[in-house]
Write a protein that holds these residues in place. Structure first.
Motif, PDB file in Angstrom:
ATOM      1  N   GLY A  41       0.783  -1.223   0.000  1.00  0.00           N
ATOM      2  CA  GLY A  41       0.000   0.000   0.000  1.00  0.00           C
ATOM      3  C   GLY A  41       0.812   1.268   0.000  1.00  0.00           C
ATOM      4  N   ASP A  42       2.136   1.152   0.107  1.00  0.00           N
ATOM      5  CA  ASP A  42       2.964   2.358   0.164  1.00  0.00           C
ATOM      6  C   ASP A  42       3.205   2.990  -1.204  1.00  0.00           C
ATOM      7  OD1 ASP A  42       3.279   2.479   2.899  1.00  0.00           O
ATOM      8  OD2 ASP A  42       5.447   2.732   2.794  1.00  0.00           O
ATOM      9  N   ILE A  43       3.036   2.237  -2.270  1.00  0.00           N
ATOM     10  CA  ILE A  43       3.285   2.793  -3.602  1.00  0.00           C
ATOM     11  C   ILE A  43       2.130   3.709  -3.990  1.00  0.00           C
ATOM     12  CG2 ILE A  43       3.542   2.268  -6.051  1.00  0.00           C
ATOM     13  CD1 ILE A  43       4.981  -0.273  -5.281  1.00  0.00           C
ATOM     14  N   VAL A  44       2.439   4.984  -4.145  1.00  0.00           N
ATOM     15  CA  VAL A  44       1.435   5.977  -4.522  1.00  0.00           C
ATOM     16  C   VAL A  44       2.118   7.027  -5.391  1.00  0.00           C
ATOM     17  CG1 VAL A  44       1.841   7.268  -2.381  1.00  0.00           C
ATOM     18  CG2 VAL A  44      -0.281   7.609  -3.637  1.00  0.00           C
ATOM     19  N   THR A  45       1.437   7.477  -6.429  1.00  0.00           N
ATOM     20  CA  THR A  45       2.017   8.465  -7.340  1.00  0.00           C
ATOM     21  C   THR A  45       1.168   9.732  -7.352  1.00  0.00           C
ATOM     22  OG1 THR A  45       0.821   7.856  -9.350  1.00  0.00           O
ATOM     23  CG2 THR A  45       2.767   6.525  -8.790  1.00  0.00           C
ATOM     24  N   TRP A  46       1.698  10.749  -8.022  1.00  0.00           N
ATOM     25  CA  TRP A  46       0.972  12.000  -8.205  1.00  0.00           C
ATOM     26  C   TRP A  46      -0.059  11.879  -9.333  1.00  0.00           C
ATOM     27  CZ3 TRP A  46       1.222  16.226  -5.124  1.00  0.00           C
ATOM     28  CH2 TRP A  46       2.316  16.339  -4.245  1.00  0.00           C
ATOM     29  N   GLN A  47      -0.085  10.759 -10.003  1.00  0.00           N
ATOM     30  CA  GLN A  47      -0.996  10.523 -11.123  1.00  0.00           C
ATOM     31  C   GLN A  47      -0.808  11.588 -12.215  1.00  0.00           C
ATOM     32  OE1 GLN A  47      -4.941  10.163  -9.356  1.00  0.00           O
ATOM     33  NE2 GLN A  47      -4.534   8.053  -8.763  1.00  0.00           N
ATOM     34  N   ASP A  48       0.468  11.945 -12.428  1.00  0.00           N
ATOM     35  CA  ASP A  48       0.804  12.941 -13.438  1.00  0.00           C
ATOM     36  C   ASP A  48       1.321  12.300 -14.723  1.00  0.00           C
ATOM     37  OD1 ASP A  48       3.138  11.979 -12.324  1.00  0.00           O
ATOM     38  OD2 ASP A  48       4.125  13.937 -12.233  1.00  0.00           O
ATOM     39  N   GLY A  49       1.198  11.002 -14.815  1.00  0.00           N
ATOM     40  CA  GLY A  49       1.621  10.269 -16.004  1.00  0.00           C
ATOM     41  C   GLY A  49       1.092   8.852 -15.925  1.00  0.00           C
ATOM     42  N   ILE A  50       1.231   8.138 -17.011  1.00  0.00           N
ATOM     43  CA  ILE A  50       0.766   6.753 -17.064  1.00  0.00           C
ATOM     44  C   ILE A  50       1.981   5.838 -17.233  1.00  0.00           C
ATOM     45  CG2 ILE A  50      -0.642   5.070 -18.318  1.00  0.00           C
ATOM     46  CD1 ILE A  50      -2.425   7.390 -19.201  1.00  0.00           C
ATOM     47  N   ASP A  51       2.228   5.003 -16.230  1.00  0.00           N
ATOM     48  CA  ASP A  51       3.340   4.058 -16.308  1.00  0.00           C
ATOM     49  C   ASP A  51       3.105   3.059 -17.430  1.00  0.00           C
ATOM     50  OD1 ASP A  51       4.418   5.333 -14.139  1.00  0.00           O
ATOM     51  OD2 ASP A  51       4.002   3.730 -12.700  1.00  0.00           O
ATOM     52  N   ARG A  52       4.196   2.624 -18.024  1.00  0.00           N
ATOM     53  CA  ARG A  52       4.121   1.590 -19.050  1.00  0.00           C
ATOM     54  C   ARG A  52       5.419   0.805 -19.025  1.00  0.00           C
ATOM     55  NH1 ARG A  52       4.348   6.572 -21.943  1.00  0.00           N
ATOM     56  NH2 ARG A  52       6.330   6.902 -23.024  1.00  0.00           N
ATOM     57  N   LEU A 167      12.754   3.191 -17.813  1.00  0.00           N
ATOM     58  CA  LEU A 167      12.283   1.880 -17.358  1.00  0.00           C
ATOM     59  C   LEU A 167      10.760   1.820 -17.288  1.00  0.00           C
ATOM     60  CD1 LEU A 167      14.966   1.255 -14.609  1.00  0.00           C
ATOM     61  CD2 LEU A 167      14.758   0.072 -16.798  1.00  0.00           C
ATOM     62  N   GLY A 168      10.109   2.916 -17.640  1.00  0.00           N
ATOM     63  CA  GLY A 168       8.649   2.924 -17.726  1.00  0.00           C
ATOM     64  C   GLY A 168       7.932   3.675 -16.630  1.00  0.00           C
ATOM     65  N   LEU A 169       8.669   4.193 -15.635  1.00  0.00           N
ATOM     66  CA  LEU A 169       8.040   4.897 -14.519  1.00  0.00           C
ATOM     67  C   LEU A 169       7.775   6.342 -14.938  1.00  0.00           C
ATOM     68  CD1 LEU A 169      10.245   3.505 -11.613  1.00  0.00           C
ATOM     69  CD2 LEU A 169       8.126   2.595 -12.544  1.00  0.00           C
ATOM     70  N   MET A 170       6.624   6.569 -15.531  1.00  0.00           N
ATOM     71  CA  MET A 170       6.299   7.880 -16.073  1.00  0.00           C
ATOM     72  C   MET A 170       5.640   8.787 -15.021  1.00  0.00           C
ATOM     73  SD  MET A 170       7.617   7.286 -18.866  1.00  0.00           S
ATOM     74  CE  MET A 170       7.356   8.928 -19.501  1.00  0.00           C
ATOM     75  N   ALA A 171       4.798   8.227 -14.176  1.00  0.00           N
ATOM     76  CA  ALA A 171       4.194   9.005 -13.093  1.00  0.00           C
ATOM     77  C   ALA A 171       5.228   9.201 -11.988  1.00  0.00           C
ATOM     78  CB  ALA A 171       2.964   8.294 -12.543  1.00  0.00           C
ATOM     79  N   HIS A 172       5.228  10.370 -11.365  1.00  0.00           N
ATOM     80  CA  HIS A 172       6.163  10.629 -10.274  1.00  0.00           C
ATOM     81  C   HIS A 172       5.585  10.114  -8.963  1.00  0.00           C
ATOM     82  CE1 HIS A 172       7.745  13.417 -13.315  1.00  0.00           C
ATOM     83  NE2 HIS A 172       8.900  13.218 -12.704  1.00  0.00           N
ATOM     84  N   SER A 173       6.469   9.599  -8.129  1.00  0.00           N
ATOM     85  CA  SER A 173       6.055   9.064  -6.833  1.00  0.00           C
ATOM     86  C   SER A 173       5.632  10.194  -5.897  1.00  0.00           C
ATOM     87  CB  SER A 173       7.204   8.283  -6.204  1.00  0.00           C
ATOM     88  OG  SER A 173       6.863   7.902  -4.887  1.00  0.00           O
ATOM     89  N   ARG A 174       4.668   9.901  -5.039  1.00  0.00           N
ATOM     90  CA  ARG A 174       4.257  10.886  -4.033  1.00  0.00           C
ATOM     91  C   ARG A 174       4.920  10.610  -2.682  1.00  0.00           C
ATOM     92  NH1 ARG A 174      -1.746  13.649  -3.258  1.00  0.00           N
ATOM     93  NH2 ARG A 174      -1.011  15.243  -1.797  1.00  0.00           N
ATOM     94  N   ARG A 175       5.696   9.519  -2.593  1.00  0.00           N
ATOM     95  CA  ARG A 175       6.475   9.303  -1.365  1.00  0.00           C
ATOM     96  C   ARG A 175       7.680  10.239  -1.410  1.00  0.00           C
ATOM     97  NH1 ARG A 175       8.188   4.105   1.160  1.00  0.00           N
ATOM     98  NH2 ARG A 175       9.870   4.346  -0.358  1.00  0.00           N
ATOM     99  N   CYS A 176       7.843  11.072  -0.392  1.00  0.00           N
ATOM    100  CA  CYS A 176       8.916  12.071  -0.404  1.00  0.00           C
ATOM    101  C   CYS A 176      10.285  11.460  -0.654  1.00  0.00           C
ATOM    102  CB  CYS A 176       8.954  12.816   0.927  1.00  0.00           C
ATOM    103  SG  CYS A 176       7.417  13.638   1.400  1.00  0.00           S
ATOM    104  N   VAL A 177      10.509  10.266  -0.144  1.00  0.00           N
ATOM    105  CA  VAL A 177      11.847   9.688  -0.145  1.00  0.00           C
ATOM    106  C   VAL A 177      12.227   9.041  -1.475  1.00  0.00           C
ATOM    107  CG1 VAL A 177      11.270   7.357   0.669  1.00  0.00           C
ATOM    108  CG2 VAL A 177      13.420   8.448   1.411  1.00  0.00           C
ATOM    109  N   ASP A 178      11.275   8.716  -2.321  1.00  0.00           N
ATOM    110  CA  ASP A 178      11.586   7.992  -3.563  1.00  0.00           C
ATOM    111  C   ASP A 178      12.371   8.865  -4.536  1.00  0.00           C
ATOM    112  OD1 ASP A 178      10.272   5.732  -2.670  1.00  0.00           O
ATOM    113  OD2 ASP A 178       8.395   6.216  -3.690  1.00  0.00           O
ATOM    114  N   VAL A 179      13.300   8.257  -5.247  1.00  0.00           N
ATOM    115  CA  VAL A 179      14.083   9.020  -6.220  1.00  0.00           C
ATOM    116  C   VAL A 179      13.207   9.508  -7.370  1.00  0.00           C
ATOM    117  CG1 VAL A 179      14.849   7.177  -7.798  1.00  0.00           C
ATOM    118  CG2 VAL A 179      16.376   9.095  -7.302  1.00  0.00           C
TER     119      VAL A 179
END
Length: 226
Positions: A41-52, A167-179
């Protein structure tokens, strides 16, 4: 320094908060746990893109040092690239740095110092052109504003962040610590952390390399590519 570049850096700090003064917090057990662990449940994004999934089952990186700041030697930059590639390796999509003149193919990423390509950012991934552009002017301004700051920390973070997009991670993470994160969206939305009181005043909270959640997200996305 041109006013346009100052404005670009101000906008970048608003949206992405790459470090200008801050250093990585030391001895922070909550931050360390958030980097190393990814509970359900910790994986959360800003929903500013669509991962593929990654468009290629493997990637080759061709680095060109021309135009790099003089205080960032080629050996240093290549070492930071190698560290970023190794840190992403648990995702399961091989990424290797080319040592000689590369053969052009669909799995080749050109990584260079290109002001136009970076479009005012410290770094920018152009997936369509398979190019990762770094900004000499942004790093020069960083050094001017804070000569004591180690630009290698910033460059390591930029490289790891932008390679994550390939690598396909288009949406940015909303966890402060994630790169793959940014701290706020400029509209009142803030990043998320278990740190009491949030991250205000705690320096650069984001990791310089992919966290457990960055990797977990990448692995789930690319399960069919491995």
């Amino acid at each position: 320094m041109p006013a346009s570049l100052l404005a670009a850096l101000a906008g970048l700090l608003c949206c992405l908060s790459w470090p200008v003064i801050a250093q990585t917090p030391a001895g922070n057990s909550i931050r360390a746990a958030e980097i190393a662990q990814c509970p359900h449940g910790d994986i959360v994004t800003w929903q500013d893109g669509i991962d593929r999934p990654s468009s290629q089952p493997r990637w080759r990186i061709a680095y060109t040092h021309t135009g790099a700041p003089a205080w960032l030697p080629e050996r240093t930059v290549r070492g930071l690239i190698a560290t970023a590639l190794e840190a992403w390796s648990p995702c399961g999509i091989p990424m290797a740095q080319e040592e000689g003149p590369p053969a052009e193919s669909a799995d080749l990423i050109h990584l260079d110092w290109d002001e136009a390509g970076s479009r005012g950012n410290f770094g920018l991934a152009d997936l369509g052109r398979r190019r990762l552009s770094l900004s000499p002017a942004a790093f020069a301004l960083l050094r001017e504003r804070n000569p004591a700051h180690d630009a290698r920390q910033t460059l390591q973070m930029v490289l790891a962040h932008e390679l994550g997009h390939f690598l396909g991670l288009m949406a940015h993470s909303r966890r402060c610590v994630d790169v793959l994160s940014y701290y706020h969206d400029g509209k009142g939305g803030q990043c998320l952390t278990r740190e009491p009181g949030g991250i205000a005043g705690k320096g650069e909270f984001r990791a310089s390399l992919p966290t457990a959640c960055d990797i977990a997200r990448c692995r789930a996305l690319n399960a069919g590519n491995r």
